[in-house]
Design a protein around this motif. Structure first.
Motif, mmCIF file in Angstrom:
data_model
loop_
_atom_site.group_PDB
_atom_site.id
_atom_site.type_symbol
_atom_site.label_atom_id
_atom_site.label_comp_id
_atom_site.label_asym_id
_atom_site.label_seq_id
_atom_site.Cartn_x
_atom_site.Cartn_y
_atom_site.Cartn_z
ATOM 1 N N PHE A 225 1.238 3.904 -2.952
ATOM 2 C CA PHE A 225 0.675 5.239 -2.670
ATOM 3 C C PHE A 225 1.714 6.333 -2.905
ATOM 4 C CE2 PHE A 225 -0.560 8.780 0.092
ATOM 5 C CZ PHE A 225 -1.856 8.987 -0.341
ATOM 6 N N GLU B 196 0.823 -1.219 0.000
ATOM 7 C CA GLU B 196 0.000 0.000 0.000
ATOM 8 C C GLU B 196 0.854 1.264 0.000
ATOM 9 O OE1 GLU B 196 -3.634 -2.160 2.473
ATOM 10 O OE2 GLU B 196 -2.399 -0.671 3.471
ATOM 11 N N SER C 38 -6.180 -9.581 1.892
ATOM 12 C CA SER C 38 -5.405 -8.352 2.117
ATOM 13 C C SER C 38 -3.927 -8.643 2.365
ATOM 14 C CB SER C 38 -6.003 -7.486 3.234
ATOM 15 O OG SER C 38 -6.507 -8.255 4.259
#
Ligand code: PMP
Length: 323
Positions: free
Chosen positions: A72, A68, A288
């Motif tokens: 990002f 992530e 996840s």
């Protein structure tokens, strides 16, 4: 460096000497806003000396933030490249410009891990958030190039946002310091004072108090959970072998922070949904962590009341299997 309290650094080195979980002699230490900030500072610092973009990988199942954050912040220097074992087994035999995240013990499954990739242009970031006597045997002091620790899983003061990296290479250290200075002008003095106080309290009795208490608590939870699930054909817990612990000088059974539960029946393809709908238990989906949704992660780091509630609900769910 004026941002860094020498006294705190000294006490961190003492802490590692007592727990025997990391080599700090001749290493540099960088402070961070939790270890979260240091994960990306490390990716930056390592990729600055590579041809761009560096491939950032982690073997699945892995802590979601590695992916992530890398995606990002989307810099020209690096990109997330997925599962580390695909690079090892894949057709591309040139493993170059790679940064591998290794969490040991691993979040979600609690296993001690080594890097899966090796080679002259593979750099590793070892995330040792859970490498403390509460959660694992300490087989040997970690002696990796770039190691990251955090207050969050040591004393539970995650809200104080303090972590540290132990770095072998001077260049990498300086690049991490530069990142830190541009991101937030260095760790807050308040945070450093708080961390110093906490670590001094841990060290007061040579760590005996907190480490014995926390190991016993986590071990007790793991034993109870295994007992309940040993009666089940539907749910399977991960296995973590006992191991000799240099800190306690004994062989220690597992005491992980998380249960990595597998729904064994074909039709239970989403284990998170099964637990949620049938037992009002909230975990985190396997997906996840880049794994199958047949797995779910349950946290065991919680209040005694919450843990007992989890245990009761699992007991009831398992007892329904027999009818
Ligand atoms: N690494 C791992 C493997 C974690 O599980 C966590 C917390 N969930 C962190 C790093 C980050 O913790 P913090 O930023 O609070 O140090």
């Amino acid at each position: 460096n004026s941002y860094i309290s020498q006294e705190l650094e000294k006490n961190i080195r003492k802490l590692h000497a007592i727990t025997k979980n990391a080599v700090t002699d001749g290493r540099y230490i960088v402070f961070g806003a939790g270890s979260t900030q240091l994960l990306n500072a490390a990716v930056y610092a390592l990729s600055m000396n590579m041809s761009s973009p560096a491939k950032v990988v982690a073997e699945k199942p892995f802590y979601p933030v590695y992916k992530e954050q890398t995606e990002f912040f989307k810099a020209k220097l690096f990109e997330f490249h997925g599962d580390a074992s695909l690079l090892r087994n894949g057709t591309s035999n040139t493993i170059e410009n790679v940064i591998e995240f290794v969490a040991s013990p691993n979040n979600p499954d609690g296993n001690l891990k080594k890097a899966v990739l090796e080679g002259p242009s593979v750099k590793t970031i070892h995330d040792y958030a859970y490498y403390w006597p509460h959660y694992t045997a300490i087989p040997a002091p970690a002696d990796e190039d770039l190691m990251i620790f955090t207050m969050s899983k040591l004393t539970g003061h995650a809200g104080s946002r303090f972590g540290w990296a132990i770095v072998k290479d001077k260049d990498v250290y300086e690049n991490m310091l530069k990142y830190k200075s541009l991101a937030d002008s260095g760790t807050s003095k308040d945070t450093q004072l708080r961390a110093l106080k906490l670590i001094k309290v841990v060290l007061e009795d040579g760590g005996q108090g907190i480490f014995n208490f926390a190991y016993k608590t986590m071990r007790g939870r793991w034993t109870k959970l295994n007992h309940v699930l040993s009666l089940s054909k539907r749910f399977k817990l991960q296995e973590i072998p006992p191991s000799f612990c240099k800190y306690s000088q004994t062989v220690r059974g597992a005491s992980p922070a998380f249960a990595w539960l597998k729904c064994a029946k074909e039709e239970d393809s989403n284990c998170h949904k099964v637990l949620h709908h049938e037992a009002n238990i909230l975990g985190r989906e396997g997906g996840s962590f880049n794994a199958e949704d047949r797995y779910v992660r349950l946290s065991l780091v919680k209040s005694a009341d919450d843990f007992n509630l989890l245990l009761d609900r699992l007991k009831e769910l398992v007892s329904m299997e027999e009818q």
